[in-house]
Write an enzyme that holds these catalytic residues in place. Sequence first.
Site, PDB file in Angstrom:
ATOM      1  N   TYR A  52       0.834  -1.213   0.000  1.00 51.69           N
ATOM      2  CA  TYR A  52       0.000   0.000   0.000  1.00 51.69           C
ATOM      3  C   TYR A  52       0.872   1.269   0.000  1.00 51.69           C
ATOM      4  CZ  TYR A  52      -3.854  -3.171   1.457  1.00 51.69           C
ATOM      5  OH  TYR A  52      -4.783  -4.185   1.546  1.00 51.69           O
ATOM      6  N   LYS A  91     -17.624   2.359   3.549  1.00 52.31           N
ATOM      7  CA  LYS A  91     -18.402   2.355   4.790  1.00 52.31           C
ATOM      8  C   LYS A  91     -18.155   1.066   5.544  1.00 52.31           C
ATOM      9  CE  LYS A  91     -21.122  -0.465   4.281  1.00 52.31           C
ATOM     10  NZ  LYS A  91     -21.060  -1.931   3.945  1.00 52.31           N
TER      11      LYS A  91
HETATM   12  N1  LIG Z   1     -20.459   0.413  -0.926  1.00 46.47           N
HETATM   13  C1  LIG Z   1     -20.850  -0.842  -1.089  1.00 46.47           C
HETATM   14  O1  LIG Z   1     -21.809  -1.149  -1.785  1.00 46.47           O
HETATM   15  C2  LIG Z   1     -20.080  -1.922  -0.437  1.00 46.47           C
HETATM   16  C3  LIG Z   1     -20.341  -3.251  -0.783  1.00 46.47           C
HETATM   17  C4  LIG Z   1     -19.545  -4.238  -0.225  1.00 46.47           C
HETATM   18  C5  LIG Z   1     -18.558  -3.880   0.667  1.00 46.47           C
HETATM   19  N2  LIG Z   1     -18.352  -2.583   1.001  1.00 46.47           N
HETATM   20  C6  LIG Z   1     -17.301  -2.202   1.955  1.00 46.47           C
HETATM   21  O2  LIG Z   1     -16.041  -2.387   1.319  1.00 46.47           O
HETATM   22  C7  LIG Z   1     -15.104  -2.964   2.213  1.00 46.47           C
HETATM   23  C8  LIG Z   1     -14.515  -4.208   1.578  1.00 46.47           C
HETATM   24  O3  LIG Z   1     -15.556  -5.147   1.321  1.00 46.47           O
HETATM   25  P1  LIG Z   1     -15.323  -6.377   0.309  1.00 46.47           P
HETATM   26  O4  LIG Z   1     -16.587  -7.146   0.304  1.00 46.47           O
HETATM   27  O5  LIG Z   1     -14.764  -5.887  -0.968  1.00 46.47           O
HETATM   28  O6  LIG Z   1     -14.241  -7.196   1.147  1.00 46.47           O
HETATM   29  P2  LIG Z   1     -13.270  -8.367   0.720  1.00 46.47           P
HETATM   30  O7  LIG Z   1     -13.371  -8.643  -0.740  1.00 46.47           O
HETATM   31  O8  LIG Z   1     -13.480  -9.491   1.662  1.00 46.47           O
HETATM   32  O9  LIG Z   1     -11.835  -7.743   1.090  1.00 46.47           O
HETATM   33  C9  LIG Z   1     -11.398  -6.501   0.567  1.00 46.47           C
HETATM   34  C10 LIG Z   1      -9.886  -6.396   0.758  1.00 46.47           C
HETATM   35  O10 LIG Z   1      -9.573  -6.345   2.149  1.00 46.47           O
HETATM   36  C11 LIG Z   1      -8.347  -6.997   2.384  1.00 46.47           C
HETATM   37  N3  LIG Z   1      -8.563  -8.136   3.288  1.00 46.47           N
HETATM   38  C12 LIG Z   1      -9.586  -9.025   3.281  1.00 46.47           C
HETATM   39  N4  LIG Z   1      -9.412  -9.950   4.235  1.00 46.47           N
HETATM   40  C13 LIG Z   1      -8.256  -9.620   4.868  1.00 46.47           C
HETATM   41  C14 LIG Z   1      -7.509 -10.213   5.943  1.00 46.47           C
HETATM   42  N5  LIG Z   1      -7.930 -11.314   6.543  1.00 46.47           N
HETATM   43  N6  LIG Z   1      -6.370  -9.588   6.324  1.00 46.47           N
HETATM   44  C15 LIG Z   1      -5.932  -8.491   5.692  1.00 46.47           C
HETATM   45  N7  LIG Z   1      -6.588  -7.892   4.663  1.00 46.47           N
HETATM   46  C16 LIG Z   1      -7.722  -8.468   4.269  1.00 46.47           C
HETATM   47  C17 LIG Z   1      -7.837  -7.525   1.039  1.00 46.47           C
HETATM   48  O11 LIG Z   1      -6.959  -6.535   0.539  1.00 46.47           O
HETATM   49  P3  LIG Z   1      -5.800  -6.888  -0.515  1.00 46.47           P
HETATM   50  O12 LIG Z   1      -6.453  -6.805  -1.861  1.00 46.47           O
HETATM   51  O13 LIG Z   1      -4.758  -5.866  -0.256  1.00 46.47           O
HETATM   52  O14 LIG Z   1      -5.311  -8.260  -0.176  1.00 46.47           O
HETATM   53  C18 LIG Z   1      -9.123  -7.595   0.237  1.00 46.47           C
HETATM   54  O15 LIG Z   1      -8.932  -7.513  -1.148  1.00 46.47           O
HETATM   55  C19 LIG Z   1     -15.853  -3.187   3.528  1.00 46.47           C
HETATM   56  O16 LIG Z   1     -15.516  -2.186   4.447  1.00 46.47           O
HETATM   57  C20 LIG Z   1     -17.326  -3.112   3.159  1.00 46.47           C
HETATM   58  O17 LIG Z   1     -18.142  -2.552   4.169  1.00 46.47           O
HETATM   59  C21 LIG Z   1     -19.084  -1.607   0.452  1.00 46.47           C
END
Ligand SMILES: NC(=O)c1ccc[n+]([C@@H]2O[C@H](COP(=O)([O-])OP(=O)(O)OC[C@H]3O[C@@H](n4cnc5c(N)ncnc54)[C@H](OP(=O)(O)O)[C@@H]3O)[C@@H](O)[C@H]2O)c1
Length: 317
Positions: A52, A91
């Site tokens: 990052y 969020k």
């Molecule tokens: N606005 C919306 O509609 C919406 C929808 C869904 C989610 N969100 C928000 O977006 C965020 C991410 O959600 P997502 O569903 O995209 O999550 P995700 O795919 O599970 O993870 C997103 C990123 O977080 C990091 N990560 C995940 N697990 C980790 C772990 N165990 N240790 C360290 N880093 C980890 C990874 O980063 P790297 O790529 O660097 O490995 C991964 O690519 C959340 O805060 C959620 O509330 C918003």
Amino acid sequence: MNWGFIGFGRIARKFLESLNAVEGEVAYAFASRSNADALQKEFPEVKVYSDYDQLLADPAIDVVYISTTHNFHCSNTISALRAGKHVLCEKPMGISSDEILEMKEVAEETGCFLMEAMWMRFLPAYREAITRVKAGEIGEVKYMTASFGFRSIDKLTTDGRLLNPDLAGGALYDVGVYPLTIVSDLFGWEPEEFKAHAILSDTGVDETIQVQLDFGGNRLAQVVGSIGIHTNKEACIYGTEGYVRLPFFWKAQSYEVVKDEQVTTFDVPYLATGYAHEIQEVSKCISEGKTESNLFTLNDSLMSARLVESILSTIFK
Ligand SMILES: NC(=O)c1ccc[n+]([C@@H]2O[C@H](COP(=O)([O-])OP(=O)(O)OC[C@H]3O[C@@H](n4cnc5c(N)ncnc54)[C@H](OP(=O)(O)O)[C@@H]3O)[C@@H](O)[C@H]2O)c1
């Protein structure tokens, strides 16, 4: 503007589709700690970092979109602001009000723009419905319900964040913030009283949460968030002359006004995958030299975090 992504998981892909649909905005670089090599192959035109800080040191990047798991939002945002980047952070922007205060302070210190990605607030259908209600379309509003529940397939593994307490899992942080935000649009963030009940997951996070709120002045609300059951996924705003229903309110593309059993539907589609509207707002604010948006202010983020915090404190005593 050139955008850099911190973390590249599920939501980043959808956000990217919207970013690509907004004129003048460029997906310039991604940083993913877990998936950089595969992303570089998939997106040869984009710079991909596995670190990052390396992305943040890239002088070509104007604004950073943070979509790591909630527990990392505060530290990622502060690093980005300190590197002189504007920030749009997913969020919930932080998992405590102290985190939001710290992020707000650093944004003020650095003079960079900061906004929580509460994309619902920027959707045309949502804004039109709220504006109509505020203008008196359904008379005096006295009650609201909003529910966002689905059954998560996440397991307690490194790739499943929703039920994982170490990654700030739980329904209120993940989906409950949307119902609370629509309620805030009409009744504010500070109920006089509330009562919360939850069904906890085996992992100890709030899997389903129901909150009844009393804002005084004959204004009541009930919100539900769940990552364990499918709920009706709609918001209803009830007034003395009718009600407004927003199906899938957090990604609204239509709403209904119901009066005397007469239903009038208004279709107001969003652009691309819906995130285009918050992207346009970020771009507009930055080009106008603003450090926050009037549509979702840093005070909104702070008040939202305070409300979430006080609700969770009654569940996890
Ligand atoms: N606005 C919306 O509609 C919406 C929808 C869904 C989610 N969100 C928000 O977006 C965020 C991410 O959600 P997502 O569903 O995209 O999550 P995700 O795919 O599970 O993870 C997103 C990123 O977080 C990091 N990560 C995940 N697990 C980790 C772990 N165990 N240790 C360290 N880093 C980890 C990874 O980063 P790297 O790529 O660097 O490995 C991964 O690519 C959340 O805060 C959620 O509330 C918003």
